[in-house]
Design a protein around this motif. Structure first.
Motif, PDB file in Angstrom:
ATOM      1  N   ILE A   1      -7.821   9.703   1.808  1.00 16.88           N
ATOM      2  CA  ILE A   1      -7.531   8.486   2.652  1.00 16.88           C
ATOM      3  C   ILE A   1      -5.815   8.411   2.459  1.00 16.88           C
ATOM      4  O   ILE A   1      -5.482   7.225   2.827  1.00 16.88           O
ATOM      5  N   ARG A   2      -5.260   9.283   2.038  1.00 15.67           N
ATOM      6  CA  ARG A   2      -3.635   9.405   1.933  1.00 15.67           C
ATOM      7  C   ARG A   2      -3.095   8.097   1.212  1.00 15.67           C
ATOM      8  O   ARG A   2      -2.312   7.577   1.785  1.00 15.67           O
ATOM      9  N   ILE A   3      -3.700   7.701   0.295  1.00 12.93           N
ATOM     10  CA  ILE A   3      -3.144   6.502  -0.584  1.00 12.93           C
ATOM     11  C   ILE A   3      -2.597   7.136  -1.794  1.00 12.93           C
ATOM     12  O   ILE A   3      -3.591   7.754  -2.633  1.00 12.93           O
TER      13      ILE A   3
ATOM     14  N   PRO B   1     -11.746   8.717   6.320  1.00 16.85           N
ATOM     15  CA  PRO B   1     -11.235   7.031   6.651  1.00 16.85           C
ATOM     16  C   PRO B   1     -12.317   6.582   7.435  1.00 16.85           C
ATOM     17  O   PRO B   1     -12.878   5.490   7.005  1.00 16.85           O
TER      18      PRO B   1
ATOM     19  N   LYS C   1     -14.584   3.238   6.024  1.00 17.47           N
ATOM     20  CA  LYS C   1     -14.700   1.828   6.718  1.00 17.47           C
ATOM     21  C   LYS C   1     -16.046   1.335   6.941  1.00 17.47           C
ATOM     22  O   LYS C   1     -16.289   0.122   7.233  1.00 17.47           O
TER      23      LYS C   1
ATOM     24  N   ARG D   1      -3.982  -1.212  -3.160  1.00 13.18           N
ATOM     25  CA  ARG D   1      -3.497  -0.477  -1.905  1.00 13.18           C
ATOM     26  C   ARG D   1      -4.835  -0.007  -1.113  1.00 13.18           C
ATOM     27  O   ARG D   1      -4.486  -0.407   0.001  1.00 13.18           O
ATOM     28  N   VAL D   2      -5.855   0.365  -2.012  1.00 11.85           N
ATOM     29  CA  VAL D   2      -6.949   0.986  -1.178  1.00 11.85           C
ATOM     30  C   VAL D   2      -7.518  -0.301  -0.454  1.00 11.85           C
ATOM     31  O   VAL D   2      -7.988  -0.309   0.641  1.00 11.85           O
TER      32      VAL D   2
ATOM     33  N   SER E   1      -8.594  14.217   5.025  1.00  9.30           N
ATOM     34  CA  SER E   1      -8.045  12.961   5.332  1.00  9.30           C
ATOM     35  C   SER E   1      -8.078  12.571   6.951  1.00  9.30           C
ATOM     36  O   SER E   1      -7.956  11.427   7.217  1.00  9.30           O
TER      37      SER E   1
ATOM     38  N   ALA F   1      -6.456  -3.274   0.528  1.00 14.21           N
ATOM     39  CA  ALA F   1      -5.713  -3.878   1.438  1.00 14.21           C
ATOM     40  C   ALA F   1      -5.861  -2.673   2.522  1.00 14.21           C
ATOM     41  O   ALA F   1      -5.643  -3.501   3.772  1.00 14.21           O
ATOM     42  N   THR F   2      -5.864  -1.461   2.605  1.00 12.14           N
ATOM     43  CA  THR F   2      -5.952  -0.500   3.645  1.00 12.14           C
ATOM     44  C   THR F   2      -7.362  -0.897   4.486  1.00 12.14           C
ATOM     45  O   THR F   2      -7.526  -0.839   5.444  1.00 12.14           O
ATOM     46  N   TYR F   3      -8.209  -0.954   3.458  1.00 12.44           N
ATOM     47  CA  TYR F   3      -9.762  -0.845   3.909  1.00 12.44           C
ATOM     48  C   TYR F   3     -10.236  -2.413   3.673  1.00 12.44           C
ATOM     49  O   TYR F   3     -11.183  -2.553   2.402  1.00 12.44           O
TER      50      TYR F   3
ATOM     51  N   CYS G   1      -8.107   9.680  -3.805  1.00 13.82           N
ATOM     52  CA  CYS G   1      -7.543   8.830  -2.931  1.00 13.82           C
ATOM     53  C   CYS G   1      -6.276   9.426  -2.544  1.00 13.82           C
ATOM     54  O   CYS G   1      -5.908   9.252  -0.876  1.00 13.82           O
TER      55      CYS G   1
END
Length: 349
Positions: free
Chosen positions: A211-213, A191, A195, A235-236, A187, A238-240, A207
């Motif tokens: 990447i802590r989702i 990430p 990115k 959610r993934v 984790s 939106a985070t990336y 996940c």
């Protein structure tokens, strides 16, 4: 006259190992025999792509003056994979043992890969501009960064170079809890790699751990709530925001021998589900995720739509469950036959 488009060249980077497996479904050293083959997530993708008819190149660091490494290069040449940019350096060849599971007895994997050539290799050992020449797609997994701090730096270095060169990039998170021993957890490392990727491939545990989702998904029940995977994809992405799409494999594990298998693909605007396959006799599930990644890359580079690419990937990885060893040895024609309904298993004469 219509201009011919150049055929895509897909490069993968990671470690390859000697794979030792007891014959049949025996336990390790039940008899004093092992079947020796090769395997490794990124090499599996390169081989599968070549089998499907794509151009592929495998990048790695192998030990110097090592006949096992020589045999591996020869094996990949036989499949049609470009190995001309492999680097040799001090270290050893990694080994891993696979004990195939059956029914309620799970498969087991034992790694012996410390101090391998790629684990010892330092950033800068590959001339990325040279090894990525003519490459149109660069693929890595979360396995290589788990091996050592320097291997993680090498993976990051490769992704950065690919992005600078305008090459499409993909990352299969591929979390392996037994490998993350060098100091930092997944984790804290993964990430930065995600990115730099255009496309991410994962399952629900990947996940969570990489990447802590987290979305509350019960993978032990034998059935899957597909809407939960839509939420996970949202959610993934939106985070990336760098990601163009996220592909998630959906495994319904009833036993080591009987799984349901399907996948979904989220592009941000659209959510696609594949056909579901009921696999009632698994010969070897190791490498199934890699064959999915290869099928998806092939589909996205050779087929027309995202749905077609997803269906092709799910079918290719379904077929891999029937093949011993890490490598998926199915052709594009065989995958297409399954997609057209040829899954009865009748003898072809």
């Amino acid at each position: 006259m219509k201009t011919q488009t150049a055929k895509p060249l897909i490069a993968t980077f990671g470690e390859v190992m000697l794979r030792l497996t007891p014959p049949g479904f025996e336990r390790i050293l039940q008899s004093p025999l092992f079947v020796a083959t090769f395997g490794g997530g990124e090499a599996n993708v390169a081989v599968s792509l070549a089998q499907l008819g794509a151009k592929s190149r495998f990048l790695t660091v192998l030990p110097e003056a090592n006949p096992i490494a020589d045999a591996f290069e020869g094996e990949l040449r036989r499949f049609g994979v470009d190995v001309s940019h492999i680097v040799r350096a001090p270290g050893r060849m990694g080994v891993y043992f696979v004990e195939p599971g059956a029914n309620q007895r799970p498969s087991k994997v034992l790694y012996d890969r410390e101090h391998s050539a790629i684990a010892l290799a330092k950033p800068g050992i590959l001339d990325w501009r040279a090894v990525l020449k003519d490459v149109t797609w660069f693929h890595i997994t979360g396995i290589t960064p788990a091996i050592s701090a320097s291997a993680a730096e090498l993976a990051l270095e490769g992704l950065r170079a690919a992005r600078e060169l305008g090459i499409q990039t993909s990352c299969d998170l591929n979390y392996r809890k037994n490998l993350w021993k060098w100091g930092k957890p997944a984790s804290e490392v993964m990430p930065a790699l995600v990115k730099l990727a255009d496309i991410c491939i994962a399952n629900e545990e990947d996940c969570q751990k990489c990447i802590r989702i987290h979305v509350d998904i019960d993978v032990e029940s034998g059935t899957l709530e597909r809407e939960k995977y839509r939420e996970l994809g949202e959610r993934v992405l939106a985070t990336y925001p760098n990601l163009r799409m996220l592909a998630i494999t959906l495994r319904e594990s009833r036993s080591a021998s009987h799984n349901g298998w399907s996948a979904c693909l989220h592009t941000g605007d659209e959510f696609f589900l594949s056909r579901r396959y009921d696999i009632t006799h698994i010969v070897d599930r190791v490498g199934a995720g890699d064959s999915f990644a290869a099928g998806l890359i092939y589909g996205l580079t050779h087929l027309g739509t995202s749905q077609e690419a997803l269906e092709f990937a799910a079918a290719a990885s379904c077929l891999k469950h029937s093949i011993p060893g890490d490598f998926n040895r199915c052709t594009a024609a065989e995958v297409e036959a399954l997609l057209k309904g040829g899954g009865s298993g009748r003898v072809e004469r």
